[in-house]
Design a protein around this motif. Structure first.
Motif, mmCIF file in Angstrom:
data_model
loop_
_atom_site.group_PDB
_atom_site.id
_atom_site.type_symbol
_atom_site.label_atom_id
_atom_site.label_comp_id
_atom_site.label_asym_id
_atom_site.label_seq_id
_atom_site.Cartn_x
_atom_site.Cartn_y
_atom_site.Cartn_z
ATOM 1 N N ASP A 1 -8.229 -2.775 -5.079
ATOM 2 C CA ASP A 1 -8.345 -1.363 -4.710
ATOM 3 C C ASP A 1 -6.955 -0.805 -4.402
ATOM 4 O OD1 ASP A 1 -8.704 1.075 -3.295
ATOM 5 O OD2 ASP A 1 -10.728 0.471 -2.714
ATOM 6 N N LYS A 2 -6.445 0.078 -5.270
ATOM 7 C CA LYS A 2 -5.087 0.586 -5.108
ATOM 8 C C LYS A 2 -4.926 1.417 -3.846
ATOM 9 C CE LYS A 2 -3.611 0.535 -9.939
ATOM 10 N NZ LYS A 2 -3.082 1.328 -11.081
ATOM 11 N N SER A 3 -5.966 2.171 -3.469
ATOM 12 C CA SER A 3 -5.860 2.991 -2.265
ATOM 13 C C SER A 3 -5.752 2.115 -1.024
ATOM 14 C CB SER A 3 -7.065 3.931 -2.143
ATOM 15 O OG SER A 3 -8.275 3.196 -1.986
ATOM 16 N N LYS A 4 -6.522 1.021 -1.000
ATOM 17 C CA LYS A 4 -6.427 0.084 0.119
ATOM 18 C C LYS A 4 -5.070 -0.607 0.119
ATOM 19 C CE LYS A 4 -11.341 -0.941 0.764
ATOM 20 N NZ LYS A 4 -12.392 -1.997 0.759
ATOM 21 N N ALA A 5 -4.562 -0.882 -1.077
ATOM 22 C CA ALA A 5 -3.258 -1.536 -1.181
ATOM 23 C C ALA A 5 -2.165 -0.638 -0.621
ATOM 24 C CB ALA A 5 -2.962 -1.886 -2.634
ATOM 25 N N THR A 6 -2.228 0.661 -0.928
ATOM 26 C CA THR A 6 -1.226 1.609 -0.441
ATOM 27 C C THR A 6 -1.281 1.732 1.073
ATOM 28 O OG1 THR A 6 -1.332 2.867 -2.502
ATOM 29 C CG2 THR A 6 -0.417 3.992 -0.576
ATOM 30 N N LYS A 7 -2.493 1.853 1.609
ATOM 31 C CA LYS A 7 -2.655 1.965 3.059
ATOM 32 C C LYS A 7 -2.213 0.679 3.749
ATOM 33 C CE LYS A 7 -6.091 2.956 6.643
ATOM 34 N NZ LYS A 7 -7.526 3.262 6.914
ATOM 35 N N GLY A 8 -2.607 -0.454 3.182
ATOM 36 C CA GLY A 8 -2.235 -1.737 3.772
ATOM 37 C C GLY A 8 -0.737 -1.945 3.783
ATOM 38 N N LYS A 9 -0.067 -1.525 2.706
ATOM 39 C CA LYS A 9 1.388 -1.657 2.632
ATOM 40 C C LYS A 9 2.061 -0.831 3.719
ATOM 41 C CE LYS A 9 5.341 -0.926 -0.449
ATOM 42 N NZ LYS A 9 5.780 -0.461 -1.792
ATOM 43 N N ALA A 10 1.553 0.391 3.948
ATOM 44 C CA ALA A 10 2.142 1.269 4.963
ATOM 45 C C ALA A 10 2.027 0.652 6.351
ATOM 46 C CB ALA A 10 1.466 2.634 4.926
ATOM 47 N N VAL A 11 0.850 0.094 6.649
ATOM 48 C CA VAL A 11 0.666 -0.540 7.957
ATOM 49 C C VAL A 11 1.566 -1.761 8.078
ATOM 50 C CG1 VAL A 11 -0.965 -1.695 9.493
ATOM 51 C CG2 VAL A 11 -1.702 0.301 8.182
ATOM 52 N N TYR A 12 1.623 -2.552 7.009
ATOM 53 C CA TYR A 12 2.445 -3.767 7.043
ATOM 54 C C TYR A 12 3.906 -3.426 7.311
ATOM 55 C CZ TYR A 12 4.388 -8.290 5.778
ATOM 56 O OH TYR A 12 5.059 -9.492 5.819
ATOM 57 N N GLU A 13 4.421 -2.436 6.600
ATOM 58 C CA GLU A 13 5.834 -2.094 6.737
ATOM 59 C C GLU A 13 6.136 -1.410 8.066
ATOM 60 O OE1 GLU A 13 6.793 0.095 3.216
ATOM 61 O OE2 GLU A 13 7.029 -1.732 2.010
ATOM 62 N N SER A 14 5.112 -0.867 8.731
ATOM 63 C CA SER A 14 5.338 -0.206 10.021
ATOM 64 C C SER A 14 5.573 -1.200 11.150
ATOM 65 C CB SER A 14 4.132 0.679 10.372
ATOM 66 O OG SER A 14 3.038 -0.102 10.848
ATOM 67 N N GLN A 15 5.283 -2.463 10.902
ATOM 68 C CA GLN A 15 5.400 -3.479 11.953
ATOM 69 C C GLN A 15 6.864 -3.895 12.077
ATOM 70 O OE1 GLN A 15 1.220 -5.806 11.683
ATOM 71 N NE2 GLN A 15 2.363 -5.770 9.773
ATOM 72 N N ASN A 16 7.512 -3.353 13.098
ATOM 73 C CA ASN A 16 8.962 -3.460 13.213
ATOM 74 C C ASN A 16 9.408 -4.741 13.899
ATOM 75 O OD1 ASN A 16 11.003 -1.888 12.147
ATOM 76 N ND2 ASN A 16 10.463 -0.111 13.383
ATOM 77 N N ILE A 17 9.007 -5.859 13.348
ATOM 78 C CA ILE A 17 9.526 -7.147 13.777
ATOM 79 C C ILE A 17 9.807 -7.955 12.515
ATOM 80 C CG2 ILE A 17 8.327 -7.138 16.000
ATOM 81 C CD1 ILE A 17 6.289 -9.029 14.872
ATOM 82 N N PRO A 18 10.612 -9.001 12.603
ATOM 83 C CA PRO A 18 10.943 -9.769 11.397
ATOM 84 C C PRO A 18 9.682 -10.253 10.690
ATOM 85 C CG PRO A 18 12.330 -10.450 13.216
ATOM 86 C CD PRO A 18 11.285 -9.545 13.798
ATOM 87 N N LYS A 19 9.628 -10.065 9.396
ATOM 88 C CA LYS A 19 8.466 -10.496 8.629
ATOM 89 C C LYS A 19 8.887 -10.813 7.203
ATOM 90 C CE LYS A 19 7.136 -5.624 7.973
ATOM 91 N NZ LYS A 19 8.151 -5.064 8.889
ATOM 92 N N VAL A 20 8.070 -11.589 6.528
ATOM 93 C CA VAL A 20 8.351 -11.925 5.140
ATOM 94 C C VAL A 20 8.045 -10.713 4.268
ATOM 95 C CG1 VAL A 20 7.867 -14.372 5.509
ATOM 96 C CG2 VAL A 20 6.024 -12.853 4.745
ATOM 97 N N SER A 21 8.503 -10.751 3.022
ATOM 98 C CA SER A 21 8.232 -9.653 2.099
ATOM 99 C C SER A 21 6.727 -9.491 1.911
ATOM 100 C CB SER A 21 8.888 -9.927 0.750
ATOM 101 O OG SER A 21 8.245 -11.011 0.094
ATOM 102 N N LEU A 22 6.312 -8.295 1.522
ATOM 103 C CA LEU A 22 4.890 -8.045 1.319
ATOM 104 C C LEU A 22 4.320 -8.971 0.249
ATOM 105 C CD1 LEU A 22 2.355 -6.400 1.935
ATOM 106 C CD2 LEU A 22 3.122 -4.713 0.248
ATOM 107 N N GLU A 23 5.097 -9.230 -0.811
ATOM 108 C CA GLU A 23 4.624 -10.116 -1.878
ATOM 109 C C GLU A 23 4.378 -11.529 -1.348
ATOM 110 O OE1 GLU A 23 6.542 -6.641 -3.480
ATOM 111 O OE2 GLU A 23 7.317 -8.177 -2.105
ATOM 112 N N MET A 24 5.320 -12.014 -0.541
ATOM 113 C CA MET A 24 5.144 -13.340 0.044
ATOM 114 C C MET A 24 3.965 -13.347 1.015
ATOM 115 S SD MET A 24 5.864 -16.502 0.393
ATOM 116 C CE MET A 24 7.365 -16.681 -0.565
ATOM 117 N N ALA A 25 3.818 -12.260 1.775
ATOM 118 C CA ALA A 25 2.704 -12.167 2.717
ATOM 119 C C ALA A 25 1.366 -12.200 1.985
ATOM 120 C CB ALA A 25 2.823 -10.894 3.554
ATOM 121 N N GLU A 26 1.269 -11.468 0.873
ATOM 122 C CA GLU A 26 0.031 -11.454 0.098
ATOM 123 C C GLU A 26 -0.263 -12.847 -0.468
ATOM 124 O OE1 GLU A 26 -2.013 -9.152 0.222
ATOM 125 O OE2 GLU A 26 -1.300 -7.192 -0.421
#
Length: 324
Positions: A285-310
């Protein structure tokens, strides 16, 4: 993952820091901090000067996610109450005593799971995991993290039908940053055993067990910090203290989760929960992917790339899959 630098534009002592611990000391508990992580010094310097940067505008620490500091979580969790035919603080002896036998059972299960890790070569040979590697361009050799991370998942073998499940499963992908080493785990608890009390809500119980097992692993390895990634945000909300009341006296798993979290925090473990978009949902679901990416990137602590996280989220999902 490229090594990050952290630019603190507004904080106790503005500047560019080479580790998250140094940067965190400048923003943690500071009202209205502005900071951001970068993979290049040039971008960090541009950010400090107020210029535009290719990786995005400045982000405030106030975002719509469930991240709280360990200190705040410790304070919040001590205020949780159990209200069912009375009102009890989560730390009351009556609450702890009714869970003693169940804590012993979970501890035994965790010991068994810890002693029997899943071999990376075995999970890498799984066809679903091969698909994930191809889809996200990642494998277990791709990750580089300065912090310990765990991707966790759990549930029952009858999705959406908690009372019909015959097994509760949990899977954990754990990365020890000190040793640059992965360890993988999966475990199942069966109905018709001493764990029948868990089956009142098998999916949530599996998620709680998975998150708690990640803390257990960190403690067993002598680690004092862990970032727990999960696509179900209920454990994160429980950990943050967002839910101030437990409405059922027999919700033993949640009581155990909160008291165990308090114990690890009291011992000085730095615990953070991060939301990662569900790999299944985001891919379909592309809409869920877009929303999920926004939430993921809003988390302002060290984290792996979104691709690695997925990718790692997908692996934890397969570990907790009753069909495997």
């Amino acid at each position: 993952m490229a090594k990050k630098v952290y630019a603190v534009r507004v904080g106790r002592k503005p500047g560019i820091y080479h580790t998250w611990d140094e940067a965190k000391a400048q923003v943690d508990g500071f009202k209205g901090p502005v900071f951001k992580g970068f993979t290049s010094m040039a971008e960090a310097e541009a950010f400090m000067k107020g210029g535009s940067v290719s990786s995005g505008a400045a982000k405030s620490a106030t975002v719509k996610n469930d991240i709280v500091t360990a200190a705040d979580a410790f304070q919040n969790l001590q205020k949780v109450t159990v209200e069912d035919g009375g009102k009890y603080n989560i730390l009351d002896s009556q609450i702890k005593e009714q869970c003693i036998d169940k804590v012993a059972l979970i501890t035994k299960a965790f010991k068994n799971a810890f002693a029997s890790p899943v071999f990376i070569d075995d999970i890498s040979a799984n066809e679903d995991v091969k698909t994930l590697m191809s889809r996200y361009g990642c494998d277990f050799n791709s990750v580089s993290s300065d912090v310990n991370i765990a991707f966790v998942d759990g549930g029952g073998d009858k999705v959406g039908a908690n009372f019909e499940s015959t097994r509760i499963l949990f899977g954990v992908v754990f990365y020890n940053a000190e040793e640059s080493k992965f360890s993988l785990y999966r475990y199942a608890l069966e109905r018709g055993t001493d764990f029948d009390w868990l089956f009142r809500a098998s999916n949530v119980a599996g998620e709680e067990l998975a998150a708690l097992f990640a803390m257990y692993i960190a403690a067993r390895l002598g680690l004092k910090q862990i970032h727990i990634y999960q696509d179900n945000n209920l454990p994160a909300k429980y950990f943050s203290g967002a839910f101030k009341k437990i409405h059922k006296m027999d919700d033993y798993m949640l009581q155990i989760f909160i008291n165990a979290s308090l114990q690890y925090l009291k011992q000085g473990m730095e615990i953070n929960f991060l939301y990662v978009p569900s790999e299944h949902a985001a891919y379909k679901d592309k809409s869920k992917a877009t929303k999920g990416k926004a939430v993921y990137e809003s988390q302002n602590i060290p984290k792996v790339s979104l691709e690695m996280a997925e990718f790692l989220n997908g692996v934890s999902d397969r570990l907790a899959d009753y069909k495997n």
